[in-house]
Design an enzyme around this catalytic site. Sequence first.
Site, PDB file in Angstrom:
ATOM      1  N   HIS A  80       0.713  -1.222  -0.078  1.00 10.69           N
ATOM      2  CA  HIS A  80      -0.029  -0.006  -0.129  1.00 10.69           C
ATOM      3  C   HIS A  80       0.911   1.317   0.058  1.00 10.69           C
ATOM      4  CE1 HIS A  80      -3.645  -2.144   1.725  1.00 10.69           C
ATOM      5  NE2 HIS A  80      -3.311  -2.543   0.660  1.00 10.69           N
ATOM      6  N   GLU A  82       0.702   3.965   1.874  1.00 13.45           N
ATOM      7  CA  GLU A  82       1.172   4.369   3.129  1.00 13.45           C
ATOM      8  C   GLU A  82       2.411   3.515   3.613  1.00 13.45           C
ATOM      9  OE1 GLU A  82      -3.389   4.177   3.298  1.00 13.45           O
ATOM     10  OE2 GLU A  82      -1.734   3.112   2.322  1.00 13.45           O
ATOM     11  N   CYS A 108      -6.453   1.484   5.469  1.00 11.44           N
ATOM     12  CA  CYS A 108      -7.098   0.285   6.035  1.00 11.44           C
ATOM     13  C   CYS A 108      -6.191  -0.030   7.332  1.00 11.44           C
ATOM     14  CB  CYS A 108      -6.635  -0.922   4.965  1.00 11.44           C
ATOM     15  SG  CYS A 108      -4.910  -1.494   4.920  1.00 11.44           S
ATOM     16  N   CYS A 111      -2.582  -0.808   7.531  1.00 11.66           N
ATOM     17  CA  CYS A 111      -1.851   0.575   7.420  1.00 11.66           C
ATOM     18  C   CYS A 111      -1.766   1.473   8.630  1.00 11.66           C
ATOM     19  CB  CYS A 111      -2.235   1.289   6.062  1.00 11.66           C
ATOM     20  SG  CYS A 111      -1.660   0.359   4.474  1.00 11.66           S
TER      21      CYS A 111
END
Length: 158
Positions: A80, A82, A108, A111
């Site tokens: 992801h 992040e 999410c 993260c």
Amino acid sequence: MAVDRPDWDEYFLNISTEVARRATCRLDVGAVLVKNKRILATGYNGSPVGLPHCNDVGCLLHDVVDSNGHIAKHCLRTAHAEQNAIAQAAMHGVSTEGATLYCTDEPCLSCAKILINAGITKVVCKRPYHDAKLSRDFFAQAGVAIVVAGENKQESKS
């Protein structure tokens, strides 16, 4: 003559949108880590360094049942945005303690946990995540402020 300038949140969210253009998975997500109005690191969703990208070999989709019972398709190949921003900061020895994350999409739960452990104190994002309840609960418990465009500002308990 007055110039229509974006405020700082809008400015860094706009940069996150540009960063998202580098994404190599089916969802274009971009992240920018900022401290004292200075960019520390950026990240976008894509495969780990040296591994094939979804754009080239396809997504590695997996069914995930969200907390609301909805079955969503998640790509297992990609990291992801992040996560990649945190990794980029770590690779270059840049502390993220006290930083703000600007992201095209709300984090999410995975993260959110990484951001909390990286010392992020505020998250500002453009779009809400459909399964964000636990992420928001974790952020609140950790004292991380979260702002989602178009929603009321949710402040930390600190």
